[in-house]
Enzyme design. Structure first.
Site, mmCIF file in Angstrom:
data_model
loop_
_atom_site.group_PDB
_atom_site.id
_atom_site.type_symbol
_atom_site.label_atom_id
_atom_site.label_comp_id
_atom_site.label_asym_id
_atom_site.label_seq_id
_atom_site.Cartn_x
_atom_site.Cartn_y
_atom_site.Cartn_z
ATOM 1 N N THR A 94 0.860 -1.189 0.000
ATOM 2 C CA THR A 94 0.000 0.000 0.000
ATOM 3 C C THR A 94 0.890 1.231 0.000
ATOM 4 O OG1 THR A 94 -1.651 -1.199 1.282
ATOM 5 C CG2 THR A 94 -1.863 1.195 1.196
ATOM 6 N N LYS A 169 -7.408 1.711 -2.796
ATOM 7 C CA LYS A 169 -6.946 1.220 -1.491
ATOM 8 C C LYS A 169 -7.064 2.333 -0.435
ATOM 9 C CE LYS A 169 -4.943 -1.326 1.641
ATOM 10 N NZ LYS A 169 -4.855 -2.669 2.056
ATOM 11 N N LYS A 237 0.658 5.164 8.276
ATOM 12 C CA LYS A 237 1.293 5.539 6.998
ATOM 13 C C LYS A 237 0.231 5.682 5.899
ATOM 14 C CE LYS A 237 2.330 1.963 4.742
ATOM 15 N NZ LYS A 237 1.733 1.044 3.781
#
Ligand code: NAP
Length: 288
Positions: A94, A169, A237
């Protein structure tokens, strides 16, 4: 297709095992060599590559599963000089859509192809080969990779050009933050009401408020166990990426912002390597 994998963490390791079981995996490389050796110990005939470049020189399809943008950049930098034209690189990490688009351009300059193909479904999805995969990039490249990708993911959806997989995502991660907030807050409330948490999880989990996170992480968090799973630092993150994208599009993301603050608190108090269900630590009754 002769397939290699780079990155054998919580997701990469079980993904590698499934690729191997399906007869696709020929080479593996992990930064920490002991993990590659552990994988090779379970996979007869699997070759341990000495470097990302050594793996790239021998594979038609390269799957990547590393932590963050800078790590994907490092891995691509390391393998690009050895990549042969026609090679397909599928990144399941990701990262930001910007980095994904940049990687796709750099890889294309070497005559190879890059798909951003982040996944959802947790380590359980990786182990059971039931991941959902959202893909950005050339549709023909995805078609070429499908026979391999179908052995690790149950739902594979082409979202559009490079970066679309990562943008999708980001949607998933914003939703996951809201679900984590709702589940941990509700269970904190249940605890304050002195309800039996195991029964709350069972009955609420089988009704309209039931969801993957409650059903897979509810009982462990009720026991105060937060083994990853999906690390707080990794979701932090991801949410920082989402916040940056939202700022550029002038869209408010209040739940994401609150979750970023909560995760920062957890990271600063030493819980960044725990599962994201550790958010429950902040939702206990104040008088505890
Ligand atoms: P993890 O357990 O922390 O593993 C990270 C992997 O990346 C390790 O193999 C690590 O190697 C490698 N790595 C990190 N930086 C590197 C670098 N600079 N160069 C080479 N290798 C590097 O993470 P994970 O949970 O497997 O997650 C991997 C990716 O999938 C992340 O982008 C994450 O956001 C995403 N993801 C995770 C989940 C989940 O539930 N865990 C679900 C969906 C997506 P070492 O072994 O040497 O440290």
């Amino acid at each position: 297709m002769k397939t290699g994998i780079i990155g054998l963490g919580a997701m990469g390791f079980p993904i590698a095992l499934n690729l191997y079981k399906a007869g696709h995996l020929a080479y593996a490389w992990n930064r920490t060599r002991a993990t590659t050796e552990a994988l090779a110990g379970r996979c007869h005939n699997l070759a341990i590559a000495s470097s990302p470049a050594a793996l790239a020189a021998r594979c038609e399809l390269i799957l990547i599963s590393v932590s963050a943008d800078a790590d994907v950049r490092q891995v691509i930098d390391a393998l690009l000089p050895a990549v042969t034209p026609g090679t397909l690189i599928v990144d399941t990490s990701t990262i930001s859509a910007v980095t994904a688009r940049d990687m796709a351009q750099r890889v294309a300059a070497h005559g190879a192809q890059f798909l951003d193909a982040p996944v959802s479904g947790g380590v359980e999805g990786a182990k059971n080969a039931t991941l959902a995969m959202m893909v950005g990039g050339d549709v023909d490249a995805l078609e070429k990779a499908q026979p391999v990708l179908r052995t690790i993911a149950q739902h594979i959806i082409h979202m559009g050009p490079s970066g679309s997989g990562q943008a999708t995502k980001a949607v998933n991660q914003i939703m996951a933050a809201g679900i984590n907030q709702a589940v941990t807050e509700a269970l904190g409330f249940a605890q304050a009401m002195q309800l039996p948490l195991d029964k709350v999880i069972e009955v609420v989990g089988s009704g309209a408020a039931g969801n993957w996170f409650l059903n897979h992480r509810g009982s462990t968090m009720a026991q105060g166990s937060y083994a990853p799973g999906f690390k707080v630092a990794l979701h932090h993150k991801d949410l920082a990426i989402c916040k940056h994208m939202a700022d550029e599009a002038d869209i408010p993301l209040p739940i994401t912002e609150m979750t970023l603050m909560h995760y920062k608190n957890l990271i600063e108090t030493g819980y960044g390597a725990e599962d994201i269900s550790a958010l429950f630590r902040l939702k206990k009754p104040c008088r505890d």
